[in-house]
Design an enzyme around this catalytic site. Structure first.
Site, PDB file in Angstrom:
ATOM      1  CE  LYS A 138      52.656  40.114 -18.779  1.00 39.38           C
ATOM      2  NZ  LYS A 138      52.466  40.043 -20.997  1.00 39.38           N
ATOM      3  CG  ASP A 144      42.512  42.321 -26.272  1.00 42.57           C
ATOM      4  OD1 ASP A 144      41.222  42.558 -26.012  1.00 42.57           O
ATOM      5  OD2 ASP A 144      43.533  42.222 -24.585  1.00 42.57           O
TER       6      ASP A 144
END
Length: 484
Positions: A37, A127
Protein backbone atom coordinates in the site's frame (compact mmCIF):
# COMPACT_ATOMS: atom_id res chain seq x y z
CA UNK A 1 16.58 4.84 5.10
CA UNK A 2 15.58 1.61 3.38
CA UNK A 3 15.17 1.67 -0.39
CA UNK A 4 11.86 0.15 -1.46
CA UNK A 5 12.74 -0.68 -5.05
CA UNK A 6 15.97 -2.38 -4.00
CA UNK A 7 13.89 -4.88 -2.04
CA UNK A 8 10.70 -5.28 -4.10
CA UNK A 9 9.73 -5.55 -7.76
CA UNK A 10 6.44 -3.87 -8.61
CA UNK A 11 4.18 -6.07 -10.74
CA UNK A 12 0.82 -4.34 -11.15
CA UNK A 13 -1.71 -2.05 -9.56
CA UNK A 14 -4.53 -3.92 -7.84
CA UNK A 15 -6.23 -1.02 -6.11
CA UNK A 16 -6.37 2.75 -6.23
CA UNK A 17 -7.90 5.42 -4.03
CA UNK A 18 -7.81 9.08 -3.20
CA UNK A 19 -4.49 9.14 -1.34
CA UNK A 20 -3.09 5.64 -1.75
CA UNK A 21 -2.55 2.82 -4.18
CA UNK A 22 -2.24 -0.93 -3.61
CA UNK A 23 0.28 -2.81 -5.71
CA UNK A 24 1.14 -6.45 -6.20
CA UNK A 25 4.88 -6.80 -5.67
CA UNK A 26 7.53 -9.50 -5.43
CA UNK A 27 10.10 -9.64 -2.66
CA UNK A 28 13.46 -9.84 -4.44
CA UNK A 29 15.25 -12.11 -1.95
CA UNK A 30 12.54 -14.74 -1.47
CA UNK A 31 10.37 -14.37 -4.57
CA UNK A 32 7.28 -14.12 -2.36
CA UNK A 33 4.39 -11.99 -3.51
CA UNK A 34 3.16 -9.27 -1.18
CA UNK A 35 0.61 -6.46 -1.21
CA UNK A 36 2.09 -2.98 -0.99
CA UNK A 37 0.00 0.00 0.00
CA UNK A 38 1.65 3.21 -1.21
CA UNK A 39 0.47 6.36 0.53
CA UNK A 40 1.40 9.82 -0.73
CA UNK A 41 2.07 12.07 2.24
CA UNK A 42 1.00 15.20 0.37
CA UNK A 43 -2.44 13.77 -0.42
CA UNK A 44 -3.36 12.43 3.02
CA UNK A 45 -6.07 14.80 4.15
CA UNK A 46 -8.01 12.20 6.10
CA UNK A 47 -7.32 12.28 9.84
CA UNK A 48 -8.68 9.36 11.89
CA UNK A 49 -7.93 8.99 15.59
CA UNK A 50 -5.31 6.34 14.90
CA UNK A 51 -3.82 5.30 11.60
CA UNK A 52 -4.24 1.88 10.06
CA UNK A 53 -0.52 1.18 10.19
CA UNK A 54 -0.35 1.79 13.94
CA UNK A 55 -3.24 -0.62 14.52
CA UNK A 56 -1.66 -3.28 12.31
CA UNK A 57 1.60 -2.87 14.20
CA UNK A 58 -0.28 -3.67 17.40
CA UNK A 59 -2.18 -6.67 16.01
CA UNK A 60 -0.69 -10.16 15.94
CA UNK A 61 -3.45 -12.72 15.45
CA UNK A 62 -3.85 -15.62 12.99
CA UNK A 63 -7.12 -14.16 11.67
CA UNK A 64 -5.85 -10.61 11.11
CA UNK A 65 -3.81 -9.61 8.07
CA UNK A 66 -0.12 -9.30 8.90
CA UNK A 67 1.90 -6.14 8.38
CA UNK A 68 5.43 -7.16 7.42
CA UNK A 69 7.36 -3.96 6.82
CA UNK A 70 7.00 -0.19 6.76
CA UNK A 71 9.24 1.95 4.55
CA UNK A 72 9.05 5.73 4.71
CA UNK A 73 10.51 8.16 2.18
CA UNK A 74 10.19 11.92 1.87
CA UNK A 75 7.09 11.68 -0.29
CA UNK A 76 5.60 8.26 0.38
CA UNK A 77 4.94 5.58 2.96
CA UNK A 78 5.00 1.93 1.84
CA UNK A 79 3.06 -0.63 3.88
CA UNK A 80 4.14 -4.16 2.94
CA UNK A 81 1.51 -6.73 3.92
CA UNK A 82 0.98 -10.43 3.45
CA UNK A 83 -1.02 -11.47 0.40
CA UNK A 84 -3.87 -13.84 1.27
CA UNK A 85 -4.55 -16.86 -0.90
CA UNK A 86 -8.28 -16.83 -1.40
CA UNK A 87 -11.21 -14.53 -1.99
CA UNK A 88 -13.42 -12.22 -0.02
CA UNK A 89 -16.23 -13.54 2.14
CA UNK A 90 -18.58 -11.64 -0.18
CA UNK A 91 -17.35 -13.63 -3.19
CA UNK A 92 -17.37 -16.85 -1.21
CA UNK A 93 -21.03 -16.38 -0.35
CA UNK A 94 -21.95 -15.20 -3.84
CA UNK A 95 -20.50 -18.42 -5.21
CA UNK A 96 -22.40 -20.56 -2.70
CA UNK A 97 -25.64 -18.54 -2.53
CA UNK A 98 -25.53 -18.83 1.23
CA UNK A 99 -23.64 -20.94 3.75
CA UNK A 100 -24.91 -23.90 5.72
CA UNK A 101 -24.84 -23.38 9.47
CA UNK A 102 -21.85 -25.64 10.08
CA UNK A 103 -19.65 -23.78 7.59
CA UNK A 104 -20.93 -20.42 8.78
CA UNK A 105 -20.14 -21.40 12.37
CA UNK A 106 -16.56 -22.37 11.49
CA UNK A 107 -15.92 -19.02 9.82
CA UNK A 108 -17.80 -16.99 12.41
CA UNK A 109 -15.80 -18.47 15.29
CA UNK A 110 -12.63 -17.19 13.65
CA UNK A 111 -14.15 -13.73 13.33
CA UNK A 112 -15.14 -13.81 16.99
CA UNK A 113 -11.63 -14.84 18.00
CA UNK A 114 -10.08 -11.99 16.00
CA UNK A 115 -12.54 -9.36 17.26
CA UNK A 116 -12.25 -10.53 20.87
CA UNK A 117 -8.48 -10.14 20.54
CA UNK A 118 -8.91 -6.65 19.06
CA UNK A 119 -11.30 -5.51 21.78
CA UNK A 120 -8.98 -6.83 24.48
CA UNK A 121 -6.26 -4.70 22.85
CA UNK A 122 -8.58 -1.71 22.77
CA UNK A 123 -8.85 -1.85 18.96
CA UNK A 124 -12.19 -1.11 17.29
CA UNK A 125 -12.63 -1.98 13.60
CA UNK A 126 -15.78 0.03 12.70
CA UNK A 127 -16.07 -1.32 9.17
CA UNK A 128 -16.49 -5.09 9.32
CA UNK A 129 -18.23 -6.34 6.18
CA UNK A 130 -17.85 -9.30 3.79
CA UNK A 131 -15.57 -7.27 1.50
CA UNK A 132 -13.10 -6.75 4.35
CA UNK A 133 -12.94 -10.42 5.31
CA UNK A 134 -10.84 -12.86 3.30
CA UNK A 135 -11.45 -16.62 3.19
CA UNK A 136 -8.39 -18.64 2.21
CA UNK A 137 -8.62 -21.93 0.35
CA UNK A 138 -8.14 -23.90 3.57
CA UNK A 139 -11.08 -22.10 5.21
CA UNK A 140 -8.96 -19.72 7.25
CA UNK A 141 -10.39 -16.23 7.76
CA UNK A 142 -8.40 -12.97 7.62
CA UNK A 143 -9.68 -9.50 8.48
CA UNK A 144 -7.83 -7.20 6.11
CA UNK A 145 -8.92 -3.59 6.50
CA UNK A 146 -8.44 -1.36 9.54
CA UNK A 147 -8.63 1.90 7.62
CA UNK A 148 -11.49 3.18 9.81
CA UNK A 149 -10.24 1.51 12.98
CA UNK A 150 -9.12 3.23 16.15
CA UNK A 151 -7.98 2.47 19.68
CA UNK A 152 -10.16 3.20 22.70
CA UNK A 153 -9.95 3.03 26.46
CA UNK A 154 -12.60 1.21 28.53
CA UNK A 155 -15.77 3.28 28.65
CA UNK A 156 -14.54 5.78 26.07
CA UNK A 157 -17.17 7.07 23.63
CA UNK A 158 -16.46 7.76 19.97
CA UNK A 159 -18.02 10.40 17.77
CA UNK A 160 -16.57 9.77 14.29
CA UNK A 161 -19.54 8.55 12.27
CA UNK A 162 -18.20 6.25 9.58
CA UNK A 163 -18.67 2.81 8.14
CA UNK A 164 -20.94 1.21 5.53
CA UNK A 165 -24.67 1.97 5.69
CA UNK A 166 -26.21 -1.56 5.56
CA UNK A 167 -23.81 -2.65 8.33
CA UNK A 168 -24.09 0.46 10.52
CA UNK A 169 -25.54 0.28 14.03
CA UNK A 170 -28.52 2.54 14.88
CA UNK A 171 -26.51 4.69 17.29
CA UNK A 172 -24.04 5.55 14.52
CA UNK A 173 -26.82 6.66 12.17
CA UNK A 174 -28.31 8.79 14.95
CA UNK A 175 -24.98 10.66 15.23
CA UNK A 176 -24.73 9.98 18.94
CA UNK A 177 -21.51 9.23 20.83
CA UNK A 178 -21.18 5.47 20.75
CA UNK A 179 -19.36 2.54 22.34
CA UNK A 180 -16.85 1.29 19.75
CA UNK A 181 -16.85 -2.43 20.59
CA UNK A 182 -20.66 -2.52 20.61
CA UNK A 183 -20.91 -1.31 17.01
CA UNK A 184 -18.52 -4.10 16.02
CA UNK A 185 -20.92 -6.56 17.68
CA UNK A 186 -23.85 -5.17 15.67
CA UNK A 187 -21.81 -5.50 12.48
CA UNK A 188 -20.93 -9.09 13.34
CA UNK A 189 -24.67 -9.75 13.48
CA UNK A 190 -25.18 -8.30 10.00
CA UNK A 191 -22.24 -10.32 8.67
CA UNK A 192 -23.58 -13.53 10.23
CA UNK A 193 -27.01 -12.86 8.72
CA UNK A 194 -25.40 -12.34 5.32
CA UNK A 195 -23.44 -15.58 5.67
CA UNK A 196 -26.51 -17.76 6.30
CA UNK A 197 -28.95 -15.99 3.95
CA UNK A 198 -26.86 -14.49 1.17
CA UNK A 199 -28.54 -11.13 1.78
CA UNK A 200 -28.19 -8.18 4.12
CA UNK A 201 -30.99 -7.76 6.68
CA UNK A 202 -31.60 -4.13 5.75
CA UNK A 203 -31.94 -3.15 2.10
CA UNK A 204 -33.69 -0.25 0.39
CA UNK A 205 -33.66 1.76 -2.82
CA UNK A 206 -32.41 4.91 -1.11
CA UNK A 207 -30.18 5.82 1.81
CA UNK A 208 -33.06 7.55 3.60
CA UNK A 209 -35.26 4.44 3.43
CA UNK A 210 -32.36 2.23 4.47
CA UNK A 211 -31.68 4.38 7.54
CA UNK A 212 -35.37 4.20 8.51
CA UNK A 213 -35.29 0.40 8.23
CA UNK A 214 -32.26 0.12 10.49
CA UNK A 215 -33.68 2.50 13.07
CA UNK A 216 -36.99 0.60 13.03
CA UNK A 217 -35.08 -2.63 13.63
CA UNK A 218 -37.30 -4.77 11.41
CA UNK A 219 -35.80 -7.47 9.24
CA UNK A 220 -36.65 -10.87 7.76
CA UNK A 221 -34.97 -14.14 8.60
CA UNK A 222 -35.43 -17.49 6.81
CA UNK A 223 -37.61 -19.95 8.68
CA UNK A 224 -35.11 -22.72 7.86
CA UNK A 225 -32.58 -21.31 10.34
CA UNK A 226 -32.25 -23.07 13.69
CA UNK A 227 -33.79 -21.53 16.80
CA UNK A 228 -30.34 -21.01 18.33
CA UNK A 229 -29.07 -19.17 15.27
CA UNK A 230 -32.10 -16.90 15.11
CA UNK A 231 -31.64 -16.13 18.79
CA UNK A 232 -27.97 -15.25 18.26
CA UNK A 233 -28.73 -12.95 15.32
CA UNK A 234 -31.38 -11.20 17.40
CA UNK A 235 -28.91 -10.71 20.26
CA UNK A 236 -26.18 -9.34 18.02
CA UNK A 237 -28.56 -6.86 16.41
CA UNK A 238 -30.14 -5.64 19.63
CA UNK A 239 -31.15 -2.03 19.00
CA UNK A 240 -30.15 -0.81 22.46
CA UNK A 241 -26.32 -0.97 22.62
CA UNK A 242 -26.43 -1.29 26.42
CA UNK A 243 -28.30 -4.59 26.03
CA UNK A 244 -26.08 -5.82 23.21
CA UNK A 245 -23.64 -8.56 24.31
CA UNK A 246 -19.87 -8.31 24.19
CA UNK A 247 -17.85 -10.50 21.84
CA UNK A 248 -16.67 -12.56 24.82
CA UNK A 249 -20.31 -13.25 25.75
CA UNK A 250 -21.15 -14.20 22.17
CA UNK A 251 -18.35 -16.76 22.18
CA UNK A 252 -20.22 -18.87 24.75
CA UNK A 253 -23.59 -18.73 23.00
CA UNK A 254 -25.08 -22.24 22.40
CA UNK A 255 -25.05 -21.88 18.61
CA UNK A 256 -21.37 -20.88 18.60
CA UNK A 257 -20.29 -23.69 20.94
CA UNK A 258 -22.37 -26.37 19.23
CA UNK A 259 -20.38 -29.35 17.99
CA UNK A 260 -16.65 -29.88 18.19
CA UNK A 261 -13.92 -27.43 17.35
CA UNK A 262 -12.04 -24.80 19.28
CA UNK A 263 -11.41 -21.11 18.75
CA UNK A 264 -8.17 -20.16 16.99
CA UNK A 265 -5.26 -19.70 19.37
CA UNK A 266 -4.30 -15.99 19.45
CA UNK A 267 -0.71 -17.06 20.14
CA UNK A 268 -0.54 -19.22 17.01
CA UNK A 269 1.30 -16.68 14.87
CA UNK A 270 2.91 -14.46 17.45
CA UNK A 271 6.56 -13.74 16.81
CA UNK A 272 8.84 -16.13 18.72
CA UNK A 273 11.41 -14.66 21.07
CA UNK A 274 14.00 -16.93 19.48
CA UNK A 275 14.00 -17.17 15.66
CA UNK A 276 14.52 -20.50 13.93
CA UNK A 277 18.29 -21.23 13.81
CA UNK A 278 18.13 -22.71 10.30
CA UNK A 279 16.50 -19.62 8.84
CA UNK A 280 18.92 -17.37 10.72
CA UNK A 281 21.89 -19.31 9.38
CA UNK A 282 20.62 -19.13 5.80
CA UNK A 283 19.97 -15.39 6.11
CA UNK A 284 23.45 -14.92 7.52
CA UNK A 285 25.03 -15.96 4.21
CA UNK A 286 23.62 -12.87 2.49
CA UNK A 287 24.57 -10.39 5.16
CA UNK A 288 21.88 -10.50 7.85
CA UNK A 289 23.18 -10.51 11.41
CA UNK A 290 21.77 -13.04 13.88
CA UNK A 291 21.40 -10.45 16.64
CA UNK A 292 19.67 -8.05 14.27
CA UNK A 293 17.21 -10.77 13.27
CA UNK A 294 16.40 -11.55 16.90
CA UNK A 295 16.04 -7.87 17.82
CA UNK A 296 13.83 -7.14 14.80
CA UNK A 297 11.42 -9.94 15.69
CA UNK A 298 11.35 -9.34 19.43
CA UNK A 299 10.87 -5.58 19.09
CA UNK A 300 8.63 -5.87 16.00
CA UNK A 301 10.60 -3.29 14.05
CA UNK A 302 8.76 -3.93 10.75
CA UNK A 303 11.99 -3.51 8.81
CA UNK A 304 13.69 -5.43 6.00
CA UNK A 305 15.04 -8.05 8.39
CA UNK A 306 11.66 -8.80 9.93
CA UNK A 307 9.93 -8.98 6.54
CA UNK A 308 12.56 -11.32 5.08
CA UNK A 309 12.37 -13.67 8.06
CA UNK A 310 8.56 -13.76 8.04
CA UNK A 311 8.36 -14.45 4.31
CA UNK A 312 10.93 -17.24 4.53
CA UNK A 313 9.15 -18.80 7.48
CA UNK A 314 5.84 -18.70 5.63
CA UNK A 315 7.41 -20.37 2.60
CA UNK A 316 8.84 -23.16 4.73
CA UNK A 317 5.56 -23.79 6.55
CA UNK A 318 3.71 -23.86 3.24
CA UNK A 319 6.29 -26.24 1.80
CA UNK A 320 5.83 -28.64 4.70
CA UNK A 321 2.09 -28.79 4.07
CA UNK A 322 2.12 -30.19 0.54
CA UNK A 323 4.27 -32.31 -1.79
CA UNK A 324 5.72 -30.65 -4.87
CA UNK A 325 7.32 -31.71 -8.13
CA UNK A 326 10.62 -30.66 -9.60
CA UNK A 327 10.64 -28.26 -12.54
CA UNK A 328 13.47 -27.01 -14.74
CA UNK A 329 15.02 -23.93 -13.24
CA UNK A 330 14.74 -20.61 -15.04
CA UNK A 331 18.36 -19.56 -15.57
CA UNK A 332 17.40 -15.92 -15.11
CA UNK A 333 16.20 -16.51 -11.57
CA UNK A 334 18.84 -16.45 -8.87
CA UNK A 335 18.31 -19.27 -6.33
CA UNK A 336 18.26 -18.43 -2.66
CA UNK A 337 21.58 -19.42 -1.04
CA UNK A 338 21.84 -22.93 0.34
CA UNK A 339 23.94 -23.93 3.30
CA UNK A 340 25.12 -26.94 1.33
CA UNK A 341 25.63 -25.66 -2.20
CA UNK A 342 28.16 -22.86 -1.89
CA UNK A 343 27.95 -22.20 -5.63
CA UNK A 344 24.75 -20.31 -5.02
CA UNK A 345 26.54 -17.72 -2.95
CA UNK A 346 27.11 -15.19 -5.69
CA UNK A 347 24.50 -12.78 -4.35
CA UNK A 348 25.84 -9.50 -3.12
CA UNK A 349 25.42 -8.57 0.49
CA UNK A 350 22.06 -6.94 1.06
CA UNK A 351 22.98 -5.14 4.25
CA UNK A 352 23.41 -1.37 4.23
CA UNK A 353 24.70 0.85 6.96
CA UNK A 354 21.41 2.61 7.48
CA UNK A 355 18.37 1.19 9.20
CA UNK A 356 14.77 2.20 8.42
CA UNK A 357 13.53 5.41 9.94
CA UNK A 358 11.53 4.78 13.08
CA UNK A 359 7.92 5.41 12.18
CA UNK A 360 4.88 6.50 14.07
CA UNK A 361 2.59 7.80 11.41
CA UNK A 362 0.10 10.52 12.06
CA UNK A 363 -3.48 9.35 12.15
CA UNK A 364 -4.48 10.01 8.58
CA UNK A 365 -5.34 6.76 6.84
CA UNK A 366 -8.93 6.24 5.71
CA UNK A 367 -8.54 3.81 2.85
CA UNK A 368 -9.88 0.28 3.05
CA UNK A 369 -8.13 -2.68 1.47
CA UNK A 370 -10.12 -5.62 0.18
CA UNK A 371 -9.30 -8.60 -1.97
CA UNK A 372 -9.01 -8.10 -5.71
CA UNK A 373 -8.13 -10.36 -8.59
CA UNK A 374 -4.83 -9.91 -10.36
CA UNK A 375 -6.26 -11.59 -13.45
CA UNK A 376 -7.38 -9.64 -16.47
CA UNK A 377 -10.83 -11.20 -16.53
CA UNK A 378 -13.19 -10.08 -13.79
CA UNK A 379 -16.84 -10.50 -12.95
CA UNK A 380 -19.03 -7.73 -11.68
CA UNK A 381 -18.96 -6.95 -7.98
CA UNK A 382 -21.33 -5.29 -5.54
CA UNK A 383 -20.35 -2.59 -3.08
CA UNK A 384 -22.39 -1.08 -0.29
CA UNK A 385 -22.72 2.66 0.33
CA UNK A 386 -20.57 4.06 3.09
CA UNK A 387 -21.06 6.31 6.08
CA UNK A 388 -18.62 9.19 5.99
CA UNK A 389 -17.03 11.12 8.82
CA UNK A 390 -18.26 14.12 6.87
CA UNK A 391 -21.96 14.64 5.93
CA UNK A 392 -23.46 11.27 5.05
CA UNK A 393 -23.02 10.32 1.43
CA UNK A 394 -22.97 7.34 -0.86
CA UNK A 395 -19.76 6.05 -2.34
CA UNK A 396 -20.87 5.03 -5.82
CA UNK A 397 -19.34 1.85 -7.12
CA UNK A 398 -20.33 -0.63 -9.76
CA UNK A 399 -22.10 -3.86 -8.92
CA UNK A 400 -19.45 -6.41 -9.75
CA UNK A 401 -17.74 -9.50 -8.38
CA UNK A 402 -14.24 -10.70 -9.04
CA UNK A 403 -12.21 -13.75 -8.20
CA UNK A 404 -8.86 -13.45 -6.44
CA UNK A 405 -5.78 -15.55 -6.60
CA UNK A 406 -4.09 -13.85 -3.67
CA UNK A 407 -5.57 -11.14 -1.72
CA UNK A 408 -5.10 -7.56 -1.02
CA UNK A 409 -7.04 -5.64 -3.53
CA UNK A 410 -9.39 -2.94 -4.19
CA UNK A 411 -9.38 0.20 -2.18
CA UNK A 412 -12.60 1.52 -0.83
CA UNK A 413 -12.70 4.94 0.70
CA UNK A 414 -15.15 6.02 3.32
CA UNK A 415 -13.88 9.56 2.83
CA UNK A 416 -12.45 9.56 -0.69
CA UNK A 417 -14.26 8.60 -3.87
CA UNK A 418 -12.72 5.63 -5.64
CA UNK A 419 -10.73 6.66 -8.66
CA UNK A 420 -9.77 4.56 -11.68
CA UNK A 421 -6.26 3.24 -11.78
CA UNK A 422 -3.90 5.85 -13.14
CA UNK A 423 -0.55 5.48 -14.74
CA UNK A 424 1.02 7.86 -12.25
CA UNK A 425 3.81 6.09 -10.42
CA UNK A 426 2.76 2.78 -11.93
CA UNK A 427 6.00 2.69 -13.83
CA UNK A 428 8.11 3.59 -10.82
CA UNK A 429 10.24 0.52 -10.31
CA UNK A 430 7.56 -1.43 -12.20
CA UNK A 431 8.41 -4.79 -13.68
CA UNK A 432 5.83 -6.94 -15.44
CA UNK A 433 5.43 -10.49 -14.27
CA UNK A 434 6.88 -12.86 -16.83
CA UNK A 435 5.37 -16.21 -17.61
CA UNK A 436 8.87 -17.60 -17.64
CA UNK A 437 9.75 -16.19 -14.26
CA UNK A 438 8.88 -19.38 -12.42
CA UNK A 439 10.49 -20.61 -9.22
CA UNK A 440 12.35 -23.79 -8.62
CA UNK A 441 10.30 -26.67 -7.27
CA UNK A 442 11.83 -29.54 -5.44
CA UNK A 443 10.81 -33.18 -5.07
CA UNK A 444 10.16 -33.27 -1.38
CA UNK A 445 11.02 -32.04 2.08
CA UNK A 446 14.58 -33.13 3.03
CA UNK A 447 15.47 -33.95 6.57
CA UNK A 448 17.87 -32.04 8.77
CA UNK A 449 18.83 -28.41 9.11
CA UNK A 450 20.92 -28.36 5.93
CA UNK A 451 18.17 -29.87 3.86
CA UNK A 452 15.64 -27.62 5.47
CA UNK A 453 17.48 -24.42 4.59
CA UNK A 454 18.19 -25.69 1.06
CA UNK A 455 14.44 -25.62 0.53
CA UNK A 456 14.25 -21.90 1.23
CA UNK A 457 15.25 -21.00 -2.30
CA UNK A 458 12.99 -23.54 -3.97
CA UNK A 459 9.56 -22.73 -2.62
CA UNK A 460 8.48 -19.74 -4.73
CA UNK A 461 5.34 -20.52 -6.64
CA UNK A 462 2.30 -18.92 -8.08
CA UNK A 463 -1.21 -20.03 -7.19
CA UNK A 464 -4.33 -19.47 -9.22
CA UNK A 465 -7.88 -20.03 -8.08
CA UNK A 466 -10.73 -19.07 -10.40
CA UNK A 467 -14.21 -19.84 -9.10
CA UNK A 468 -17.26 -18.67 -11.05
CA UNK A 469 -19.82 -16.78 -9.07
CA UNK A 470 -23.54 -17.45 -9.04
CA UNK A 471 -26.56 -16.25 -7.16
CA UNK A 472 -29.21 -18.30 -5.48
CA UNK A 473 -32.67 -17.10 -4.67
CA UNK A 474 -34.00 -17.57 -1.16
CA UNK A 475 -37.55 -17.96 0.05
CA UNK A 476 -39.33 -18.67 3.28
CA UNK A 477 -38.75 -15.62 5.43
CA UNK A 478 -40.46 -14.61 8.61
CA UNK A 479 -40.38 -11.15 10.20
CA UNK A 480 -38.62 -10.70 13.51
CA UNK A 481 -37.71 -7.71 15.61
CA UNK A 482 -34.39 -7.28 17.43
CA UNK A 483 -34.45 -7.23 21.20
CA UNK A 484 -34.86 -3.74 22.66
Amino acid sequence: MENFHAQYVMLETIGHGGCSKVMLARHRLTGSHVAVKMIRKSECWCNPVMSEVELLMMADHPNIISLLQVIETKKKVYLIMELCEGKSLYQHIRNAGYLQEDEARALFKQLLSAMNYCHNQGIVHRDLKPDNIMVEKDGKVKIIDFGLGTQVKPGQKLNLFCGTYPFSAPEVLLSRPYDGPKIDVWTLGVVLYFMVTGKVPFDAASIQKLVRQILAGKYFVPSRLSVELRDLISLLMTANPKLRPTVAEVMVHPWVTEGSGVFPDPCEEQMPLKPNPAIVKAMGYIGFQAQDIEDSLRQRKFNETMASYCLLKKQILKECDRPIRAQPMNPSVTPFPSLVDTSTFHLGLRRRETEPTSLRLSANRQMSVCGRSTSKKRDRRFSWPSVSGRPLHTTHTMDHTHTRTRSVPCIYSMFCTIQPNSSDDSTEGHTSASAEDKPVRSRGWPRGIKGWTRKIGNVMRKLCCCIPSKETSHVGHSRVSPKK
